[in-house]
Design a protein around this motif. Structure first.
Motif, short mmCIF file in Angstrom:
data_model
loop_
_atom_site.label_atom_id
_atom_site.label_comp_id
_atom_site.label_asym_id
_atom_site.label_seq_id
_atom_site.Cartn_x
_atom_site.Cartn_y
_atom_site.Cartn_z
N PHE A 203 0.80 -1.22 0.00
CA PHE A 203 0.00 0.00 0.00
C PHE A 203 0.84 1.28 0.00
O PHE A 203 0.34 2.35 -0.30
CB PHE A 203 -0.95 0.01 1.20
N HIS A 204 2.12 1.15 0.31
CA HIS A 204 2.98 2.32 0.35
C HIS A 204 3.73 2.56 -0.96
O HIS A 204 4.32 3.61 -1.14
CB HIS A 204 3.98 2.21 1.50
N SER A 205 3.71 1.61 -1.84
CA SER A 205 4.40 1.75 -3.12
C SER A 205 3.44 2.16 -4.22
O SER A 205 2.38 1.58 -4.37
CB SER A 205 5.07 0.44 -3.52
N ARG A 206 3.82 3.15 -4.98
CA ARG A 206 2.98 3.58 -6.09
C ARG A 206 2.99 2.60 -7.25
O ARG A 206 2.22 2.71 -8.19
CB ARG A 206 3.40 4.98 -6.55
N TYR A 207 3.88 1.62 -7.21
CA TYR A 207 3.98 0.66 -8.30
C TYR A 207 3.27 -0.66 -8.01
O TYR A 207 3.27 -1.56 -8.83
CB TYR A 207 5.45 0.40 -8.64
N SER A 208 2.68 -0.79 -6.83
CA SER A 208 1.90 -1.99 -6.52
C SER A 208 0.61 -1.98 -7.34
O SER A 208 0.04 -0.91 -7.58
CB SER A 208 1.54 -2.02 -5.04
N CYS A 209 0.16 -3.14 -7.75
CA CYS A 209 -1.07 -3.16 -8.55
C CYS A 209 -1.77 -4.51 -8.44
O CYS A 209 -1.17 -5.52 -8.13
CB CYS A 209 -0.78 -2.83 -10.00
N ILE A 210 -3.07 -4.45 -8.69
CA ILE A 210 -3.90 -5.64 -8.81
C ILE A 210 -4.67 -5.49 -10.12
O ILE A 210 -5.35 -4.49 -10.33
CB ILE A 210 -4.87 -5.79 -7.63
N TYR A 211 -4.52 -6.46 -11.01
CA TYR A 211 -5.20 -6.43 -12.30
C TYR A 211 -6.24 -7.54 -12.37
O TYR A 211 -5.99 -8.65 -11.90
CB TYR A 211 -4.20 -6.65 -13.45
N LEU A 212 -7.38 -7.22 -12.96
CA LEU A 212 -8.39 -8.22 -13.24
C LEU A 212 -8.56 -8.27 -14.75
O LEU A 212 -8.87 -7.26 -15.38
CB LEU A 212 -9.73 -7.85 -12.59
N HIS A 213 -8.30 -9.43 -15.33
CA HIS A 213 -8.46 -9.62 -16.77
C HIS A 213 -9.60 -10.59 -17.01
O HIS A 213 -9.76 -11.58 -16.30
CB HIS A 213 -7.18 -10.19 -17.39
N LEU A 214 -10.36 -10.30 -18.06
CA LEU A 214 -11.49 -11.14 -18.44
C LEU A 214 -11.10 -11.95 -19.68
O LEU A 214 -10.62 -11.39 -20.66
CB LEU A 214 -12.70 -10.25 -18.75
N TYR A 215 -11.31 -13.26 -19.60
CA TYR A 215 -11.01 -14.17 -20.71
C TYR A 215 -12.24 -15.00 -21.02
O TYR A 215 -13.14 -15.13 -20.20
CB TYR A 215 -9.88 -15.14 -20.33
N THR A 216 -12.25 -15.58 -22.20
CA THR A 216 -13.23 -16.60 -22.52
C THR A 216 -12.45 -17.86 -22.91
O THR A 216 -11.41 -17.77 -23.57
CB THR A 216 -14.21 -16.17 -23.63
#
Length: 101
Positions: free
Chosen positions: A70-83
């Motif tokens: 939470f302290h790093s600006r480069y942390s991320c969580i991505y949600l990708h949608l696939y079929t």
């Protein structure tokens, strides 16, 4: 952190013609912690074979993150949608809007 992927609504099925496929959507969650030496963690919902353009999952994931995330600006969580395609494998359908931290 606990993430629950509940549903998606109003997906577009872009397949048409004689080789069209029905949507068999699933979501991947990728959590990338700060630091180049740490690996991204990926989680995947089950495939919704029945929902089509309005899939539901209700799948819960426990994503281990620490306070540095939470302290790093480069942390991320991505949600990708696939079929899921039977012959060609997973086909990207989209990135869920607002899916990065």
């Amino acid at each position: 952190m606990e993430i629950t992927v509940i549903s998606a609504q109003g997906l577009k099925n872009t397949s048409s013609g004689p080789f069209s496929h029905r949507l068999r959507p699933f979501i991947t969650i990728t959590a990338c912690p700060p630091g180049r030496d740490k690996k991204c963690q990926m989680y995947r919902t089950r495939v919704d074979d029945q929902g089509g353009v309005n899939p539901t999952w209700g799948d819960k994931f426990h994503v281990p993150i620490d306070t540095a995330f939470f302290h790093s600006r480069y942390s991320c969580i991505y949600l990708h949608l696939y079929t899921k395609r039977l012959i060609t494998g997973p086909s990207p359908t989209g990135l869920v809007p607002g899916s990065s931290y």
